[in-house]
Design an enzyme around this catalytic site. Structure first.
Site, short mmCIF file in Angstrom:
data_model
loop_
_atom_site.label_atom_id
_atom_site.label_comp_id
_atom_site.label_asym_id
_atom_site.label_seq_id
_atom_site.Cartn_x
_atom_site.Cartn_y
_atom_site.Cartn_z
N LYS A 22 0.74 -1.17 0.01
CA LYS A 22 0.02 -0.17 -0.04
C LYS A 22 1.02 1.31 -0.05
O LYS A 22 0.80 2.08 -0.87
CB LYS A 22 -0.86 0.03 1.23
CG LYS A 22 -1.47 1.31 1.26
CD LYS A 22 -2.51 1.19 2.69
CE LYS A 22 -1.70 1.55 3.94
NZ LYS A 22 -1.81 3.27 4.29
N ASN A 23 1.94 1.18 0.85
CA ASN A 23 2.44 2.52 1.05
C ASN A 23 3.61 2.56 0.01
O ASN A 23 3.66 4.05 -0.62
CB ASN A 23 3.49 2.50 2.14
CG ASN A 23 2.65 2.58 3.64
OD1 ASN A 23 1.51 2.92 3.59
ND2 ASN A 23 3.23 2.14 4.74
N ARG A 94 -3.05 10.79 4.66
CA ARG A 94 -1.95 11.76 4.65
C ARG A 94 -0.99 11.66 3.51
O ARG A 94 -0.37 12.58 3.18
CB ARG A 94 -1.05 10.84 6.06
CG ARG A 94 0.00 12.10 6.25
CD ARG A 94 0.72 11.79 7.77
NE ARG A 94 1.85 12.75 7.78
CZ ARG A 94 1.62 13.96 8.14
NH1 ARG A 94 0.30 14.25 8.18
NH2 ARG A 94 2.61 14.56 8.17
N CYS A 118 -4.62 8.36 9.95
CA CYS A 118 -4.95 7.75 11.22
C CYS A 118 -4.69 8.68 12.23
O CYS A 118 -3.93 9.38 11.94
CB CYS A 118 -4.38 6.53 11.20
SG CYS A 118 -5.00 5.03 10.43
N ARG A 123 1.93 14.32 12.75
CA ARG A 123 2.85 14.13 11.68
C ARG A 123 3.10 15.19 10.84
O ARG A 123 2.22 15.44 9.89
CB ARG A 123 2.52 12.70 10.91
CG ARG A 123 2.29 11.37 11.73
CD ARG A 123 2.25 10.19 11.23
NE ARG A 123 0.92 10.10 10.62
CZ ARG A 123 0.51 9.14 9.82
NH1 ARG A 123 1.17 8.20 9.58
NH2 ARG A 123 -0.92 8.91 9.47
N ASP A 309 4.48 0.02 12.03
CA ASP A 309 3.57 -0.40 11.61
C ASP A 309 3.09 -1.93 12.06
O ASP A 309 2.21 -2.37 11.78
CB ASP A 309 3.32 -0.25 10.17
CG ASP A 309 2.98 1.15 9.76
OD1 ASP A 309 2.59 2.05 10.41
OD2 ASP A 309 3.16 1.54 8.44
N ILE A 331 8.53 6.16 16.87
CA ILE A 331 8.17 6.74 15.79
C ILE A 331 7.13 7.82 15.93
O ILE A 331 7.10 8.90 15.52
CB ILE A 331 7.94 5.96 14.62
CG1 ILE A 331 9.12 4.93 14.51
CG2 ILE A 331 7.63 6.58 13.32
CD1 ILE A 331 10.36 5.43 14.33
N ARG A 401 -8.56 0.24 4.54
CA ARG A 401 -7.53 1.15 4.16
C ARG A 401 -6.18 0.36 4.01
O ARG A 401 -5.36 0.77 3.09
CB ARG A 401 -7.31 2.38 5.09
CG ARG A 401 -8.37 3.22 5.13
CD ARG A 401 -8.16 4.47 5.97
NE ARG A 401 -6.76 4.99 5.62
CZ ARG A 401 -5.72 5.16 6.46
NH1 ARG A 401 -5.83 5.18 7.79
NH2 ARG A 401 -4.68 5.83 5.95
#
Length: 423
Positions: A22-23, A94, A118, A123, A309, A331, A401
């Site tokens: 996804k990222n 984001r 989220c 961030r 994650d 993080i 998502r």
């Protein structure tokens, strides 16, 4: 509103296919804005975030045509009609900020709403903006939007030094630098596989990039970029998540297409916990060695460290370990919101700031719980696999998502899981 019902029913067995990342895909899609020629992405995951990014690109005038059961994305930005990314779309995700660098580099202007996503802590996008300023961009923040303009003649190469590692800011800087005049050096760059995947795609489009995967990336700007076809890298977070399924409730599962290099630090922790991971020509085969896992301490770090994650999912596993584990989140702040929900299932967890102490219990008990973010939602499903009775996970729209067909994939290896459609 939909919910997912999980009933603990013992060991799992079989194969789970791992989707494209996804990222990575969310970063590759805005790269279409850098060229007038077509960009085709294969192995694209079928997720709501991907659809949201597609909607955003279409609002700018790009063509987005998913083909072949959604696994191929055909994109074209030959005729952009707008340089304004509206709040109504950007607030949902984001990663929307990643259209800023490409639009600015190609056409010299961009207006992008500050993003959402989220609720896992602040961030800020200041690192993105500082990177673009280093390339000569003129920026103005007003009424919730970033108004950006390139100097006459376009962006120019420069030296970007990040005070802390940021994946998104590295991605935005990398894309913008491909069309900047001269040489750009990005220092303290993120090293994640998604960065390398983006650089590979940009090179196929004609970019001149060296050093991706290290802390220093050098980009020699080119006059224009062309089209390309690129396969999205496997999703290391989905991979790690499904590796935890047999770890938490027993059995043996092969994660098809999984590569150890994507999750090495995670595999190291699993080994310490008593979970065997074997790399085969089909993927990663995972099996728990004993009746219960051993406690381990985890600190989240930028790649190649333990991924933030996977912290929530790892916590679910350690809830039933033989002893006390300590998880330190370095993080994001506010990323232990899943802990109270796990405690509803009988977990013993003490949270203090960015540290959580998890005292393992013999077993968890099913309970109604609420997902607070994407990774928290799947951690509760994992906990439900090992719990006695039914676990009902509510607010699972977060799950859509980041995980495609999670119910089908887990049911395919023997989990008792179903989606209850809300009204």
């Amino acid at each position: 509103m939909d919910s997912i019902v999980v009933t603990g029913n013992g060991p799992l067995s079989g194969d789970i296919p791992i989707a494209g990342a996804k990222n990575a895909c969310l970063t590759l899609m805005p790269a279409t804005l850098l060229t007038e020629e077509p960009l085709t992405l294969t192995n694209a995951p079928r997720l709501s975030d991907i659809r949201t990014m597609g909607t955003l690109l279409q609002s700018l005038g790009a063509e987005v045509s998913p083909l072949h059961d959604g696994k191929v994305l055909a994109l074209s930005s030959h005729a952009l009609t707008s340089h304004r990314a509206e709040y109504d779309i950007v607030r949902k995700m984001r990663a929307s900020i990643l259209v800023l660098g490409p639009m600015l580099a190609r056409d010299g202007e961009a207006v992008v709403s500050l993003p959402g996503g989220c609720a896992i802590g602040a961030r800020p996008v200041d690192l993105h903006l500082r990177a673009l300023e280093a390339l000569g961009a003129e920026l103005d923040l007003r009424e919730g939007y970033v108004h950006a303009k390139a100097p006459s003649g376009g962006l120019r190469g420069g030296r970007i030094t990040f005070p802390l590692v940021s994946v998104g800011a590295t991605e935005n800087a990398l894309m913008a630098a491909t069309l900047a005049k001269g040489t750009t050096v990005i220092e303290n760059a993120a090293r994640e596989p998604e960065i390398v995947d983006l650089a590979d795609c940009l090179r196929k489009m004609g970019a001149q990039i060296e050093g991706d995967g290290t802390h220093t990336i050098t980009v020699q700007g080119v006059e224009r970029l062309g089209g390309a076809t690129h396969r999205v890298v496997s999703d290391r977070i989905e991979l790690g998540t499904y590796m935890l399924a047999p770890a938490i409730c027993g059995g043996e599962v092969t994660c098809l297409g999984g590569e150890r290099r994507l999750v090495q630090s995670f595999c190291d922790k699993l080994d310490m916990a008593g979970v065997a991971v074997e790399e085969t020509d089909r993927g990663l085969k995972v099996a728990r060695k004993g009746d219960r896992v051993q406690p381990v301490d985890v600190t989240t770090e930028p790649f190649p460290g333990f991924p933030t994650d996977l912290q929530a999912q790892m916590m679910a596993l350690l809830c039933t370990a033989e002893g006390t584990s300590v998880l330190e989140e370095k993080i994001f702040e506010n990323r232990f919101m899943h802990a109270p929900e796990l405690m509803r299932m009988g977990a013993r967890i003490d949270v203090s700031g960015g540290t959580a102490k998890v005292h393992g219990v013999d077993h968890l008990k099913g309970a109604p719980v609420m997902a607070t973010d994407l990774r928290a939602s799947v951690s509760l499903i994992l906990a439900g696999l090992a719990a006695e009775g039914d676990t009902v996970v509510n607010r699972v729209y977060h799950l859509d998502r980041g995980y495609e067909h999670v119910v089908e994939k887990l049911a395919g290896v023997g989990a008792k899981i179903e989606r209850a459609v809300g009204v």
